[in-house]
Motif scaffolding. Sequence first.
Motif, PDB file in Angstrom:
ATOM      1  N   UNK A   1      69.026  31.347 108.151  1.00 14.64           N
ATOM      2  CA  UNK A   1      70.387  31.100 107.661  1.00 14.64           C
ATOM      3  C   UNK A   1      71.424  31.412 108.751  1.00 14.64           C
ATOM      4  N   UNK A   2      71.134  32.407 109.577  1.00 13.41           N
ATOM      5  CA  UNK A   2      72.071  32.755 110.662  1.00 13.41           C
ATOM      6  C   UNK A   2      72.071  31.696 111.764  1.00 13.41           C
ATOM      7  N   UNK A   3      70.945  31.028 111.917  1.00 15.83           N
ATOM      8  CA  UNK A   3      70.842  29.911 112.870  1.00 15.83           C
ATOM      9  C   UNK A   3      71.847  28.821 112.476  1.00 15.83           C
ATOM     10  N   UNK A   4      71.947  28.580 111.187  1.00 10.79           N
ATOM     11  CA  UNK A   4      72.874  27.564 110.668  1.00 10.79           C
ATOM     12  C   UNK A   4      74.325  28.026 110.782  1.00 10.79           C
ATOM     13  N   UNK A   5      74.581  29.297 110.422  1.00 14.20           N
ATOM     14  CA  UNK A   5      75.979  29.744 110.286  1.00 14.20           C
ATOM     15  C   UNK A   5      76.528  30.499 111.497  1.00 14.20           C
TER      16      UNK A   5
ATOM     17  N   UNK B   1      79.034  34.029 101.965  1.00 14.05           N
ATOM     18  CA  UNK B   1      78.267  32.793 102.156  1.00 14.05           C
ATOM     19  C   UNK B   1      76.836  32.947 101.628  1.00 14.05           C
ATOM     20  N   UNK B   2      76.245  34.080 101.888  1.00 13.35           N
ATOM     21  CA  UNK B   2      74.817  34.291 101.558  1.00 13.35           C
ATOM     22  C   UNK B   2      74.548  35.794 101.538  1.00 13.35           C
ATOM     23  N   UNK B   3      73.640  36.224 100.668  1.00 16.11           N
ATOM     24  CA  UNK B   3      73.316  37.656 100.620  1.00 16.11           C
ATOM     25  C   UNK B   3      71.877  37.864 100.194  1.00 16.11           C
ATOM     26  N   UNK B   4      71.274  38.944 100.683  1.00 15.27           N
ATOM     27  CA  UNK B   4      69.912  39.261 100.242  1.00 15.27           C
ATOM     28  C   UNK B   4      69.601  40.734 100.515  1.00 15.27           C
ATOM     29  N   UNK B   5      68.812  41.298  99.618  1.00 13.69           N
ATOM     30  CA  UNK B   5      68.362  42.687  99.756  1.00 13.69           C
ATOM     31  C   UNK B   5      66.866  42.671 100.089  1.00 13.69           C
TER      32      UNK B   5
ATOM     33  N   UNK C   1      63.845  34.451 106.677  1.00 11.23           N
ATOM     34  CA  UNK C   1      64.896  33.609 106.059  1.00 11.23           C
ATOM     35  C   UNK C   1      66.304  34.027 106.503  1.00 11.23           C
ATOM     36  N   UNK C   2      66.467  35.307 106.848  1.00  9.59           N
ATOM     37  CA  UNK C   2      67.761  35.766 107.381  1.00  9.59           C
ATOM     38  C   UNK C   2      68.054  35.058 108.703  1.00  9.59           C
TER      39      UNK C   2
ATOM     40  N   UNK D   1      67.459  47.318 102.626  1.00  8.21           N
ATOM     41  CA  UNK D   1      68.497  46.932 103.584  1.00  8.21           C
ATOM     42  C   UNK D   1      69.114  45.648 103.061  1.00  8.21           C
ATOM     43  N   UNK D   2      70.450  45.648 102.954  1.00  4.46           N
ATOM     44  CA  UNK D   2      71.157  44.451 102.487  1.00  4.46           C
ATOM     45  C   UNK D   2      71.794  43.738 103.673  1.00  4.46           C
ATOM     46  N   UNK D   3      71.708  42.409 103.643  1.00  2.32           N
ATOM     47  CA  UNK D   3      72.401  41.573 104.622  1.00  2.32           C
ATOM     48  C   UNK D   3      73.327  40.629 103.870  1.00  2.32           C
ATOM     49  N   UNK D   4      74.564  40.521 104.348  1.00  2.25           N
ATOM     50  CA  UNK D   4      75.549  39.652 103.720  1.00  2.25           C
ATOM     51  C   UNK D   4      76.206  38.826 104.810  1.00  2.25           C
TER      52      UNK D   4
END
Length: 306
Positions: free
Chosen positions: A194-198, A150-154, A190-191, A139-142
């Motif tokens: 990062x979403x807490x910040x953005x 801004x940020x991405x991770x698989x 970690x997702x 599952x990818x999140x961008x």
Amino acid sequence: MRIAVIDLGTNTFHLLIAETNGEQFEILYKTNVPVKLGEGRINENIIIPAAFERGINTLKDFNQTIISYKVDEVKATATSAVRSAENGKDFVKAAKEVAGIEIETITGDEEAKLIYEGVKLSGAIQEKCLIMDIGGGSVEFILCDVEKLIWKKSYNIGAARLMQQFFKSDPISDEDKNEILNHIQNQLSDLFEICETHQPQKLIGSAGAFETFAELIIQRKTLNIDIKTAKTYEFDFDDYIDTTINLINATHDERMKMPGMIPLRVDMIVIAALITNYVMGRLKLNKLALSTYDLKMGVLANLMIH
């Protein structure tokens, strides 16, 4: 120029043929085949012989179509199932030798970037968004806004993986559900940071399971929308929640009979619903859209620029 894009997903192989002219393109042909490359032993990182054979046969068929369309350039990308399989390299070799298709196996990071490019092309990104692409293997999140990524991770929490590991009951039991949610929670810490910040305002689901969610709603409400030709679709949040709760509570046979369901997704859609609802709940999001443009459109977008 004629370009063929092949996306070798864990569940589905896609072929797209487009005529391009600068930054303009016209899709001439599009198909997908439920190859189920991750069947049986994805968590042991093996492509089983039956799945291996289905994959190669599908690529042989794709090659015939590509030849008949007199394509100038072919780009085939393989993702999670081939990437993580011990015999993934054998599959890539057989694809070239037997089916005449040269495959590039891409990393999760590259996959996420291409998904972003595809979704961007659909016009779905209007504000700060979290894009989510639920595959069979990963599952990818961008995280992105209108201007930039801004940020991405698989993450290796694809629907086929979780299904084989945790989904042992019909309808899914609370115990299975809790195991899945605990696993997701541990994987995605970690997702959420990062979403807490953005603070994304909206979730955009990239094709796949999200097309099925949309199709189920469209059929149930007899809406005059054709997902096959639409680039994007805005979900009514209440409709989405009702639909996913129905899916999670239904038996395999009940899901089979739902208008708009495709056989490949009958069980994996439960995993997709659990992951999506969990992420939306954690991030307090109640805006959801579908982009039918995904990885393969990202590949096409890249080829048109270069």
